[in-house]
Scaffold this active site. Structure first.
Site, PDB file in Angstrom:
ATOM      1  N   SER A  39     -11.772  -0.566 -14.646  1.00  0.00           N
ATOM      2  CA  SER A  39     -10.949  -1.412 -14.586  1.00  0.00           C
ATOM      3  C   SER A  39     -11.337  -2.477 -15.546  1.00  0.00           C
ATOM      4  CB  SER A  39     -10.957  -2.316 -13.232  1.00  0.00           C
ATOM      5  OG  SER A  39     -10.066  -1.533 -12.152  1.00  0.00           O
TER       6      SER A  39
ATOM      7  N   ASP B 170      -2.312  -8.970 -13.883  1.00  0.00           N
ATOM      8  CA  ASP B 170      -3.600  -8.308 -13.741  1.00  0.00           C
ATOM      9  C   ASP B 170      -4.473  -8.466 -15.240  1.00  0.00           C
ATOM     10  OD1 ASP B 170      -5.899  -7.470 -12.264  1.00  0.00           O
ATOM     11  OD2 ASP B 170      -5.559  -5.433 -12.469  1.00  0.00           O
TER      12      ASP B 170
ATOM     13  N   HIS C 252      -8.396  -8.652 -11.626  1.00  0.00           N
ATOM     14  CA  HIS C 252      -9.190  -8.397 -10.322  1.00  0.00           C
ATOM     15  C   HIS C 252     -10.629  -8.395 -10.559  1.00  0.00           C
ATOM     16  CE1 HIS C 252      -8.150  -4.494 -11.369  1.00  0.00           C
ATOM     17  NE2 HIS C 252      -9.463  -4.196 -10.861  1.00  0.00           N
TER      18      HIS C 252
END
Length: 514
Positions: A245, A170, A140
């Site tokens: 992230s 992911d 993402h």
């Protein structure tokens, strides 16, 4: 195979997950104690201390994490991305009964800088996993990027290209040109325990070069995100925020045990509940992506949920385990193989299935064309169905399919209907099918009045097509299922209901009297 969480009619739990990947500004790396990348190359192999427990901290820990941070931080990078946000060609001005052209929008088929929409900036984290420039991050972070810039710990900025990505876990791999980059390794052999120390390093809010510490709070969090059905996350309490992230989670010896991916947060900021993709899942996926392989998985074409919340209302024995089929994709592998909504899958290829996650992952390990032998419960009887696996579509395509239906507005009741267990229902006629736009392949009895009390959430136009373990084709079928449940001294009756959003399993509380 598609999967969604079970939900009560008319209500969806309001949990907020803050994916930690879109920080705002780009800020220079602070002059932290991390050693510079310049002059550092090759695999970083921090000293793991003497013999003992695999994750036992060295003497003196956790008085300071400075030494381990200085050894591994050169492998951690800041990732800045640019994306294009397409502007609508028409806009609605309040007070005007019509839309007008958007001066900043793009006409159909228009190309060029002005037609591509505004530029949006995003930021995340990543880490070198090989000396020749391969970097691991989250899908993402880079999925929609038109430009990717990597900023190293010594301040150098390098352009990166996307090598491969896997939406279902992911994970993504990007690459910069060069050699002799400092890199770290995934730790697959030794598994962290709840309570072991961890260090998260990354780029929160674009600040770069930031370390936070905590412990492993829990393992095997498999229901964190429905879009990543193949991941049992590590839960950690080291602070993770937007921009973290894709950064690494290290153990006390500097081994990568996870990839930071998401947080649970009612506020949008860290509240001490973060989630990392375990190394045992991340390494094989990123290895394949580095080799240029596409990640393909088996596919049934069903939406499933856990059986446990509905077992009692279905009248099944307490020791029954399995995955409940909520709906079947028309024309998909399961549909062609004969699976039906309301079936309970108890085993696949001779191995027992206890939960929906187990079934999802076993099907995912299959290859397109493999025959999947599914043991099921249908209408109270055991059967075996053979399904030829397909290839799982992308998570984006699957999500588009889930969100394709609109909620049904509540019209005036077409007729009073017959009251059954507190619900007013009527036979499914051609007029009702047309009024509520009920597809031709949906059969059952139609709800004619919005529910109240125990039936709150039922809306006119919903169709009850299974009750207990049997199909419902008439009001008499539903009445018989209610009577059988009461005769068995059950407090609830399992219903499978068609709604414009999709099929919904529902344990209906049975009133003592009509």
């Amino acid at each position: 195979m598609m999967k969604r969480k079970e939900f009560m009619l008319g209500a969806i739990a309001g949990l907020t997950f803050a994916a930690a990947a879109t920080a705002g500004g780009v800020i220079d790396w602070p002059s932290a104690a991390a050693g510079p990348v310049a002059g550092v190359s090759g695999r970083l192999a921090p000293n793991a201390g003497g013999s003992g427990l695999a994750f036992a901290p060295p003497q003196g820990a956790p008085l300071s994490f400075a030494d381990i941070f200085s050894q591994v931080a050169p492998a951690v990078v800041q990732i800045d991305v640019k994306t294009r946000v397409r502007q609508p060609s028409m806009i609605q001005v309040p007070g005007l009964p019509f839309a007008i052209p958007n001066p900043n929008g793009a006409e159909e088929g228009e190309e060029g800088a002005e037609g591509e929409g505004a530029v949006a900036m995003g930021a995340g984290s990543g880490f070198f996993i090989a000396a020749n420039g391969f970097i691991v991050t989250n899908n993402h972070v880079v999925a929609d990027a038109t430009e990717i810039t990597v900023k190293l710990a010594d301040g150098r900025e390098l352009e990166a290209r996307l090598v491969g990505r896997d939406e279902a876990t992911d994970l993504a791999v990007i690459k910069v040109d060069g050699s002799d980059f400092p890199f770290v390794n995934f730790e697959e052999a030794a598994q962290p325990r709840v309570g072991d120390w961890v260090i998260a390093v990354g780029n929160p809010f674009g600040l770069g070069g930031t370390a936070t510490a905590g412990i492993v709070s829990a393992q095997g969090r498999g229901d964190v995100d429905a879009s990543t059905p193949y991941t049992d996350y590590l839960q950690i309490d080291a602070a993770i925020n937007r921009g973290n992230s894709g950064g690494p989670t290290f153990d006390i010896y500097g081994r990568v045990i996870g990839v930071n991916s998401a947080i649970y947060s009612p506020t949008g900021g860290s509240v001490g509940i973060g989630f990392a993709i375990p190394a045992a899942i991340a390494k094989p996926i990123t290895d394949r992506l580095m080799r240029g392989e596409a990640i393909e998985r088996g596919y049934l074409g069903v939406e499933i949920g856990n059986l446990a919340p509905y077992r009692e209302s279905m009248g099944l024995p307490e020791n029954t385990r399995g995955a409940l089929i909520n709906s079947v994709t028309p024309g998909g592998p399961a549909d062609r193989g004969g699976l039906q909504a309301g079936d309970v899958v108890t085993a696949m290829n001779g191995e027992a299935v206890a939960t929906s996650s187990e079934l999802t992952r076993r099907v995912g390990r299959a290859r397109a064309g493999d025959t999947l032998r599914l043991d099921i419960l249908r209408d109270g009887r055991r059967q075996t169905v053979n399904v030829r696996s397909g290839t799982r579509p992308s998570e984006t395509d699957l999500q588009a399919g889930r969100n394709g239906a609109e909620d049904l507005e509540t019209p005036a009741p077409a007729q009073a209907g017959t009251a059954v267990a507190g619900i007013n229902v009527a036979p499914l006629s051609a007029a009702l099918r047309q009024r509520y736009e009920i597809p031709a392949n949906v059969n059952g009895v139609v709800v004619t009045q919005a529910g109240r009390g125990a039936t709150q959430g039922f809306q006119p136009g919903y169709v009850i097509f299974r009750a207990g373990t049997a199909p419902v084709t008439s009001i008499a079928d539903l009445q018989a299922a209610v009577q059988a449940a009461r005769a068995a001294d059950r407090d609830s009756l399992f219903l499978m209901i068609w709604t414009p959003r999709g099929n919904v399993p529902f344990p209906l509380d049975l009133p003592k009297s009509e």
